[in-house]
Design an enzyme around this catalytic site. Structure first.
Site, short mmCIF file in Angstrom:
data_model
loop_
_atom_site.label_atom_id
_atom_site.label_comp_id
_atom_site.label_asym_id
_atom_site.label_seq_id
_atom_site.Cartn_x
_atom_site.Cartn_y
_atom_site.Cartn_z
N GLY A 1 0.79 -1.22 0.00
CA GLY A 1 0.00 0.00 0.00
C GLY A 1 0.82 1.28 0.00
O GLY A 1 0.28 2.36 0.25
N GLU B 1 4.92 -6.25 1.82
CA GLU B 1 4.60 -6.86 0.52
C GLU B 1 3.98 -5.84 -0.42
O GLU B 1 2.81 -5.94 -0.78
CB GLU B 1 3.68 -8.07 0.71
N GLY C 1 3.19 -3.83 -3.94
CA GLY C 1 3.01 -4.19 -5.35
C GLY C 1 3.22 -2.96 -6.22
O GLY C 1 4.24 -2.80 -6.87
N ARG C 2 2.23 -2.06 -6.17
CA ARG C 2 2.22 -0.90 -7.06
C ARG C 2 3.52 -0.10 -7.02
O ARG C 2 4.09 0.23 -8.05
CB ARG C 2 1.05 0.02 -6.68
N CYS D 1 -16.33 2.38 -27.96
CA CYS D 1 -17.59 3.12 -28.16
C CYS D 1 -18.28 3.32 -26.82
O CYS D 1 -19.39 2.84 -26.59
CB CYS D 1 -18.50 2.33 -29.08
N TYR E 1 -1.02 -2.70 -12.16
CA TYR E 1 -2.48 -2.57 -12.26
C TYR E 1 -2.86 -1.87 -13.56
O TYR E 1 -3.62 -0.90 -13.55
CB TYR E 1 -3.04 -1.81 -11.06
C1 LIG Z 1 -2.91 -5.86 -3.21
C2 LIG Z 1 -2.25 -6.32 -2.00
C3 LIG Z 1 -0.94 -5.89 -1.72
C4 LIG Z 1 -0.21 -4.87 -2.56
O1 LIG Z 1 -0.81 -3.63 -2.48
P1 LIG Z 1 -0.13 -2.37 -3.22
O2 LIG Z 1 -1.09 -1.26 -2.96
O3 LIG Z 1 -0.04 -2.73 -4.67
O4 LIG Z 1 1.20 -2.15 -2.62
C5 LIG Z 1 -0.32 -6.42 -0.61
N1 LIG Z 1 -0.95 -7.32 0.19
C6 LIG Z 1 -2.21 -7.73 -0.05
C7 LIG Z 1 -2.84 -8.70 0.86
C8 LIG Z 1 -2.90 -7.24 -1.15
O5 LIG Z 1 -4.16 -7.63 -1.37
#
Ligand SMILES: *Cc1c(COP(=O)(O)O)cnc(C)c1O
Length: 370
Positions: free
Chosen positions: A214, A248, A250-251, A320, A349
């Site tokens: 996050g 953990e 991601g983005r 469209c 994403y």
């Molecule tokens: C989506 C998710 C993440 C990654 O979130 P980001 O906002 O992309 O960093 C980490 N842990 C869990 C459980 C998630 O569902």
């Protein structure tokens, strides 16, 4: 330099997703260096599970978080030796079984019912219980309230289940409460998670606390990045001996490494507003629709003779539907047919959350710069 390479790629056909794998390696190496052992670093595969991205990240992360049986099998195939944490709500028995067969490192358990079903499979496995604490999430881009993890009372309901299933080894607590937090906000949240988790884990040897992902990403200002050194320094202050912290993201790991590159097919003035119609659309890059933002981009001028827009111009795709908008009323300057538009921040994403078959336009090409 990057512009030249993108234009060279454009000659081979657009639209294309262009990934800068060398840039990704540098970016994640810098995150790792900032962390410097303050926390283990997992990558949340759902942000972008493409194989070249995973292979680039593998040497730089401690593991990968997967959130479905599909992601689990995919990541296992691409990275046979990676440590996997298996999370996600609504895991089926067959997905849990797949996880056990693939030797996942940790299962992130989302409910007492799921814990019971995991216990019934009868195999030894290491689990973290996912807690959904009620912390202040008002400044988050995406609050993970709802069916994610367990209220503290439900975590308590897991104790008797664990007591009767010694093959389930409780290793710690998992929490992923919100997305889009800057370093101070995320640290405050991490402190709240630790304050709750530590007493709960009394008696668990070498407890682990997964603080989730996050980390904020700023689409309005791509140069404004999450402050990893500040977050790591704060984590080091929060840390205690004898426990393992893990994050953990991601983005914030992959978003900057991808571009969606396309070109202007048509320009028009409609009821007083200028539009540039781009090849492709949000069926390839759905991010601006889901985030309801103007997606950042750069323009590589290539237009020759032909109609041009004035400013401001709204960038749309070939679908469209009036929802097929990348960016509204931008000050991109005048755009002409043939100009190349490279949307930045398309490495997370982006393609993988998009409705690829809507209207059946051709798929983009995928280019990996190493
Ligand atoms: C989506 C998710 C993440 C990654 O979130 P980001 O906002 O992309 O960093 C980490 N842990 C869990 C459980 C998630 O569902």
């Amino acid at each position: 330099m990057f512009g030249e390479r993108v234009l060279a790629e454009a000659a081979d056909g657009l639209p294309a997703f262009v990934y800068d794998l060398a840039g990704l390696r540098d970016h994640v190496a810098a995150i790792r260096a900032a962390l410097d052992g303050a926390a283990e670093l997992y990558y949340a595969a759902k942000a972008n599970p493409e194989a070249p991205v995973l292979r680039t990240l593998a040497p730089l992360v401690d593991g990968v978080e997967v959130a479905s049986g599909g992601e689990l099998e995919h990541v296992r195939t691409v990275l046979p030796d990676a440590r996997l944490a298996f999370g996600g709500p609504g895991k089926t028995d067959s997905e849990l079984r797949t996880g056990l067969e693939h030797g996942v490192h940790r299962v992130h358990v989302e409910s007492p019912h799921e814990l019971r079903r995991l216990a019934a499979l009868g195999r030894a496995v290491d689990v973290l219980l996912r807690v959904n604490l009620s912390v202040d999430r008002s400044n988050a881009a995406l609050a993970m309230s709802g069916p994610f993890g367990m209220d503290p009372a439900a975590v308590e309901d897991c104790r008797p289940i664990l007591a009767e299933a010694p093959h389930l080894r409780l290793r710690g607590i998992h929490a992923h409460l919100a997305s889009g937090l800057d370093a101070p906000a995320l640290l405050a949240q991490s402190a709240a998670v630790l304050a709750w988790a530590r007493p709960w884990l009394t008696g668990v040897p070498d407890p682990e606390i997964n603080l989730g992902g996050g980390m904020a990403v700023d689409y309005a200002d791509p140069s404004h990045r999450f402050d990893w050194p500040a977050y790591a320094a704060g984590l080091r202050k929060l840390a205690r001996r004898g426990e393992t912290l893990r994050i953990e993201p991601g983005r914030a790991m992959t978003v900057y490494c991808g571009w969606y590159v396309t070109d202007v097919l048509d320009v028009k003035r409609s009821h007083g507003a200028w539009y540039a119609v781009l090849r492709g659309g949000t069926m390839h890059l759905r991010t601006p629709v889901t985030k309801n933002h103007d997606h950042p981009f750069t323009v590589l001028r290539r237009a020759t003779a032909g109609p041009r827009t004035a400013e401001p111009v709204t960038l749309v795709g070939q679908l469209c539907t009036p929802k097929d908008v990348f960016a509204r009323r931008t000050d991109a300057g005048s755009l002409g047919v043939g100009d190349v538009v490279a949307f930045t921040m398309a490495g997370a994403y982006a393609w993988n959350i998009s409705h690829h078959d809507f209207l059946m336009h051709p798929k983009p090409r995928f280019v990996h710069l190493t």
